[in-house]
Structure formats: structure tokens, C-alpha cells
Design a protein around this motif. Structure first.
Motif, short mmCIF file in Angstrom:
data_model
loop_
_atom_site.label_atom_id
_atom_site.label_comp_id
_atom_site.label_asym_id
_atom_site.label_seq_id
_atom_site.Cartn_x
_atom_site.Cartn_y
_atom_site.Cartn_z
N ARG A 18 0.83 -1.21 0.00
CA ARG A 18 0.00 0.00 0.00
C ARG A 18 0.86 1.25 0.00
NH1 ARG A 18 -3.38 2.69 -2.34
NH2 ARG A 18 -4.68 4.09 -1.12
N PHE A 19 1.95 1.23 0.75
CA PHE A 19 2.88 2.36 0.79
C PHE A 19 3.37 2.70 -0.61
CE2 PHE A 19 7.45 3.41 0.81
CZ PHE A 19 7.37 4.70 1.31
N TYR A 20 3.83 1.70 -1.36
CA TYR A 20 4.36 1.98 -2.69
C TYR A 20 3.25 2.31 -3.69
CZ TYR A 20 9.11 1.13 -1.30
OH TYR A 20 10.35 1.24 -0.68
N GLU A 21 2.05 1.79 -3.50
CA GLU A 21 0.92 2.22 -4.33
C GLU A 21 0.66 3.71 -4.12
OE1 GLU A 21 -2.29 -0.28 -3.02
OE2 GLU A 21 -1.47 -2.05 -4.03
N LEU A 22 0.66 4.14 -2.87
CA LEU A 22 0.43 5.55 -2.56
C LEU A 22 1.55 6.42 -3.12
CD1 LEU A 22 -0.83 5.06 1.08
CD2 LEU A 22 -2.16 6.05 -0.81
N MET A 23 2.76 5.91 -3.09
CA MET A 23 3.86 6.70 -3.64
C MET A 23 3.66 6.96 -5.13
SD MET A 23 7.95 6.32 -3.10
CE MET A 23 7.87 6.08 -1.35
N ASP A 24 3.06 6.00 -5.82
CA ASP A 24 2.77 6.20 -7.24
C ASP A 24 1.50 7.02 -7.46
OD1 ASP A 24 4.92 5.01 -8.52
OD2 ASP A 24 3.99 3.02 -8.55
N GLU A 25 0.56 6.96 -6.54
CA GLU A 25 -0.74 7.63 -6.71
C GLU A 25 -0.76 9.10 -6.30
OE1 GLU A 25 -3.56 5.37 -4.41
OE2 GLU A 25 -3.24 3.56 -5.62
N LEU A 26 -0.05 9.44 -5.24
CA LEU A 26 -0.17 10.79 -4.67
C LEU A 26 0.85 11.74 -5.30
CD1 LEU A 26 -0.51 9.88 -0.87
CD2 LEU A 26 -2.34 10.40 -2.51
N PRO A 27 0.36 12.82 -5.91
CA PRO A 27 1.30 13.80 -6.48
C PRO A 27 2.27 14.36 -5.43
CG PRO A 27 -0.96 14.29 -7.14
CD PRO A 27 -1.04 13.19 -6.14
N GLU A 28 1.80 14.47 -4.19
CA GLU A 28 2.63 15.01 -3.11
C GLU A 28 3.80 14.09 -2.77
OE1 GLU A 28 -0.63 14.21 -3.01
OE2 GLU A 28 -1.73 15.62 -1.78
N GLN A 44 -0.45 7.13 5.72
CA GLN A 44 -1.72 6.68 5.15
C GLN A 44 -1.76 5.15 5.07
OE1 GLN A 44 -3.23 8.86 1.79
NE2 GLN A 44 -4.56 7.17 1.18
N ALA A 45 -0.67 4.53 4.69
CA ALA A 45 -0.62 3.06 4.64
C ALA A 45 -0.80 2.47 6.03
CB ALA A 45 0.71 2.61 4.02
N PHE A 46 -0.17 3.06 7.03
CA PHE A 46 -0.35 2.60 8.42
C PHE A 46 -1.83 2.61 8.78
CE2 PHE A 46 3.19 2.49 11.68
CZ PHE A 46 4.21 2.22 10.79
N GLU A 47 -2.46 3.75 8.52
CA GLU A 47 -3.86 3.93 8.92
C GLU A 47 -4.80 2.99 8.18
OE1 GLU A 47 -4.44 8.14 8.49
OE2 GLU A 47 -3.30 8.56 10.32
N GLU A 48 -4.47 2.69 6.94
CA GLU A 48 -5.33 1.81 6.14
C GLU A 48 -5.11 0.33 6.41
OE1 GLU A 48 -5.09 2.64 1.96
OE2 GLU A 48 -5.42 4.79 2.25
N ALA A 50 3.56 2.74 18.59
CA ALA A 50 4.99 2.60 18.89
C ALA A 50 5.79 2.41 17.60
CB ALA A 50 5.21 1.43 19.85
N PHE A 51 5.28 1.61 16.70
CA PHE A 51 5.93 1.40 15.40
C PHE A 51 6.02 2.73 14.66
CE2 PHE A 51 5.33 -0.97 11.06
CZ PHE A 51 6.66 -0.79 10.74
N TRP A 52 4.94 3.50 14.67
CA TRP A 52 4.94 4.80 13.98
C TRP A 52 6.01 5.72 14.54
CZ3 TRP A 52 4.20 6.72 9.61
CH2 TRP A 52 4.16 8.11 9.42
N ARG A 53 6.14 5.76 15.86
CA ARG A 53 7.17 6.63 16.46
C ARG A 53 8.56 6.21 15.98
NH1 ARG A 53 3.54 6.08 20.76
NH2 ARG A 53 4.81 4.45 21.74
N ARG A 54 8.79 4.92 15.87
CA ARG A 54 10.08 4.43 15.38
C ARG A 54 10.29 4.82 13.92
NH1 ARG A 54 11.08 -1.69 16.63
NH2 ARG A 54 13.17 -1.11 16.00
N VAL A 55 9.23 4.73 13.12
CA VAL A 55 9.32 5.10 11.70
C VAL A 55 9.61 6.60 11.55
CG1 VAL A 55 7.92 5.38 9.61
CG2 VAL A 55 7.97 3.18 10.79
N LEU A 56 8.99 7.42 12.39
CA LEU A 56 9.27 8.86 12.35
C LEU A 56 10.76 9.13 12.60
CD1 LEU A 56 6.27 10.38 14.34
CD2 LEU A 56 6.78 10.72 11.92
N GLY A 57 11.29 8.48 13.60
CA GLY A 57 12.71 8.66 13.91
C GLY A 57 13.60 8.17 12.78
#
Length: 130
Positions: free
Chosen positions: A25-35, A100-104, A114-121
Motif C-alpha cells: 500500500r505504501f508503494y501504491e500511494l507513492m505512485d498515486e499521490l502527487p505530493e 496513510q498506509a499505516f492507517e489503512e 509505537a511502530f509509527w514513532r520508530r518510523v518517524l525517527g
């Protein structure tokens, strides 16, 4: 009586199926989202190999099978990303897709948080510009 070990974050989040779904999903979003273009342009056109590597990295990072380390050795993530100019725009675009992939894909709760905090870092640590 046998005491069963605490589930790893990998298990608690859904194991292999969840990690594959998250990365896909992460890589799908990377292709889909102009941002996402500041981050997407740093990747090859064919995302197959990077998808697999991110899946393997997350697997071991969360306490699942150490797939990445078995194939490639110590992750040395910052060193592996140094050839790419990664500034705040690239980090933020990457995080936009990952959030967005996390939330979906991942179940809400303390383990995901906790995983998200690690990803942010991790994402911030990859910056090597500005």
C-alpha cells in the motif's frame, strides 16, 4: 505450565501478511499521490526490489524473521541511503505515504503507535540534506 512468550510487534501487527500489505500500500500511494513525488523520484521505476527489501527490513525490525539481515547483513540504513539526496521534502513525502498506509492497513492501538514513532525517527535519520 509453559509460559508463552509475549508476541512481538511483528506478530501483534499481523505478521507477514500485514507487513506485505503495508509495504504494498505504501508503494501504491507513492505512485498515486502527487505530493509523494519528492520521495518517489529517488526510487527506480520498477519498485519490485525495493518493495521486497522494505518488507524484509520491517520484518526483522519488528521482531519477525531477520530476512534483510540474512540476505544483506547489518541494515546500515543511513549509509545505504547516503547516495540519495534526502531532505525534509523527501522525508515528508515518504512519511505522508507511510502514514496513510499505516492507517489503512495496520490495526489501531499501542503497537501501531509505537511502530509509527520508530518510523518517524528512522525517516528523520535518513535526511542528509538541509
Amino acid at each position: 505450565m509453559t509460559v508463552s512468550p509475549e508476541p512481538t510487534p511483528y506478530d501483534a501487527l499481523g505478521g507477514e501478511a500485514a507487513m506485505r500489505a503495508l509495504v504494498d500500500r505504501f508503494y501504491e500511494l507513492m505512485d498515486e499521490l502527487p505530493e509523494a513525488q519528492p520521495a518517489r523520484r529517488l526510487h527506480p521505476q520498477d519498485l519490485g526490489e525495493v518493495r521486497q527489501k522494505l518488507f524484509e527490513y520491517f520484518s526483522g525490525w519488528l521482531g519477525g524473521p531477520p530476512l534483510f539481515e540474512t540476505k544483506y547483513g547489518h541494515p546500515r540504513m543511513r549509509a545505504r541511503h547516503m547516495p540519495f539526496a534526502i531532505g525534509s521534502a523527501e522525508r515528508d513525502a515518504w512519511l505522508l505515504c507511510m502514514k496513510q498506509a499505516f492507517e489503512e492497513v495496520l490495526p489501531a492501538g499501542e503497537v501501531r503507535d509505537a511502530f509509527w514513532r520508530r518510523v518517524l525517527g528512522l525517516a528523520d535519520f535518513m535526511r542528509n540534506q538541509d
